[in-house]
Design a protein around this motif. Sequence first.
Motif, mmCIF file in Angstrom:
data_model
loop_
_atom_site.group_PDB
_atom_site.id
_atom_site.type_symbol
_atom_site.label_atom_id
_atom_site.label_comp_id
_atom_site.label_asym_id
_atom_site.label_seq_id
_atom_site.Cartn_x
_atom_site.Cartn_y
_atom_site.Cartn_z
ATOM 1 N N TRP A 33 0.858 -1.199 0.000
ATOM 2 C CA TRP A 33 0.000 0.000 0.000
ATOM 3 C C TRP A 33 0.884 1.234 0.000
ATOM 4 O O TRP A 33 1.921 1.267 0.668
ATOM 5 N N THR A 34 0.510 2.261 -0.743
ATOM 6 C CA THR A 34 1.235 3.519 -0.710
ATOM 7 C C THR A 34 0.266 4.664 -0.451
ATOM 8 O O THR A 34 -0.907 4.601 -0.840
ATOM 9 N N GLY A 35 0.761 5.666 0.201
ATOM 10 C CA GLY A 35 -0.033 6.848 0.494
ATOM 11 C C GLY A 35 0.800 7.832 1.299
ATOM 12 O O GLY A 35 1.965 7.574 1.592
ATOM 13 N N ILE A 36 0.182 8.943 1.643
ATOM 14 C CA ILE A 36 0.856 9.946 2.462
ATOM 15 C C ILE A 36 0.212 9.954 3.844
ATOM 16 O O ILE A 36 -0.777 9.260 4.090
ATOM 17 N N GLY A 37 0.792 10.718 4.733
ATOM 18 C CA GLY A 37 0.296 10.759 6.107
ATOM 19 C C GLY A 37 -1.181 11.074 6.217
ATOM 20 O O GLY A 37 -1.896 10.511 7.043
ATOM 21 N N GLU A 38 -1.676 11.968 5.353
ATOM 22 C CA GLU A 38 -3.099 12.305 5.446
ATOM 23 C C GLU A 38 -3.988 11.133 5.035
ATOM 24 O O GLU A 38 -5.111 11.014 5.505
ATOM 25 N N ASP A 39 -3.482 10.229 4.183
ATOM 26 C CA ASP A 39 -4.246 9.031 3.835
ATOM 27 C C ASP A 39 -4.368 8.127 5.062
ATOM 28 O O ASP A 39 -5.438 7.561 5.328
ATOM 29 N N ILE A 40 -3.274 8.003 5.809
ATOM 30 C CA ILE A 40 -3.305 7.220 7.040
ATOM 31 C C ILE A 40 -4.236 7.883 8.040
ATOM 32 O O ILE A 40 -5.034 7.218 8.705
ATOM 33 N N LEU A 60 -9.158 7.663 11.243
ATOM 34 C CA LEU A 60 -10.411 8.289 11.678
ATOM 35 C C LEU A 60 -11.622 7.460 11.254
ATOM 36 O O LEU A 60 -12.581 7.310 12.015
ATOM 37 N N GLU A 61 -11.579 6.891 10.048
ATOM 38 C CA GLU A 61 -12.682 6.061 9.565
ATOM 39 C C GLU A 61 -12.769 4.731 10.306
ATOM 40 O O GLU A 61 -13.832 4.103 10.347
ATOM 41 N N SER A 62 -11.671 4.304 10.916
ATOM 42 C CA SER A 62 -11.641 3.009 11.607
ATOM 43 C C SER A 62 -12.396 3.028 12.932
ATOM 44 O O SER A 62 -12.695 1.989 13.493
ATOM 45 N N GLY A 63 -12.639 4.231 13.430
ATOM 46 C CA GLY A 63 -13.275 4.339 14.736
ATOM 47 C C GLY A 63 -12.280 4.523 15.864
ATOM 48 O O GLY A 63 -12.661 4.576 17.033
ATOM 49 N N ALA A 64 -11.002 4.623 15.529
ATOM 50 C CA ALA A 64 -9.982 4.836 16.562
ATOM 51 C C ALA A 64 -10.156 6.198 17.225
ATOM 52 O O ALA A 64 -9.668 6.428 18.323
#
Length: 125
Positions: A62-69, A74-78
């Motif tokens: 998987w690739t992405g930047i910090g804002e993707d993480i 946030l979407e995970s419910g953490a």
Amino acid sequence: MTTDHNKMTTVVITVTKPSQLTMFDEEESKRRRDGGIALVADNGAGWQDRAMYVIWHLPIGWTGIGEDIRKLVLESGAGPPHNKNCWGALIMAATRHKMVQRTGEVRHARIVSSNARTCMVLKRI
């Protein structure tokens, strides 16, 4: 007859101001960075554990930047962290635990408040 009143003594005082160059100390800079990251991580340990779980479950490659993480966490419910600096501490921890690595590529951030700043692309390893 001369008097000592007319004699002048010159005293030269040299004051050395710290040089602007003393501001540039890589080791001190890293020490302060690491201290701040540790403080933020310690204060939000429960949140960081939940967020690391999200990163751990990203597919290898998987690739992405910090804002993707950030979005995924946030979407995970953490939930959001107690402090905005926790995001940087999270990425640093994931990098140090060899969960992600920098690819050498950069992308522009898409979050409006980031003003399209340049961000390092991360890869899940």
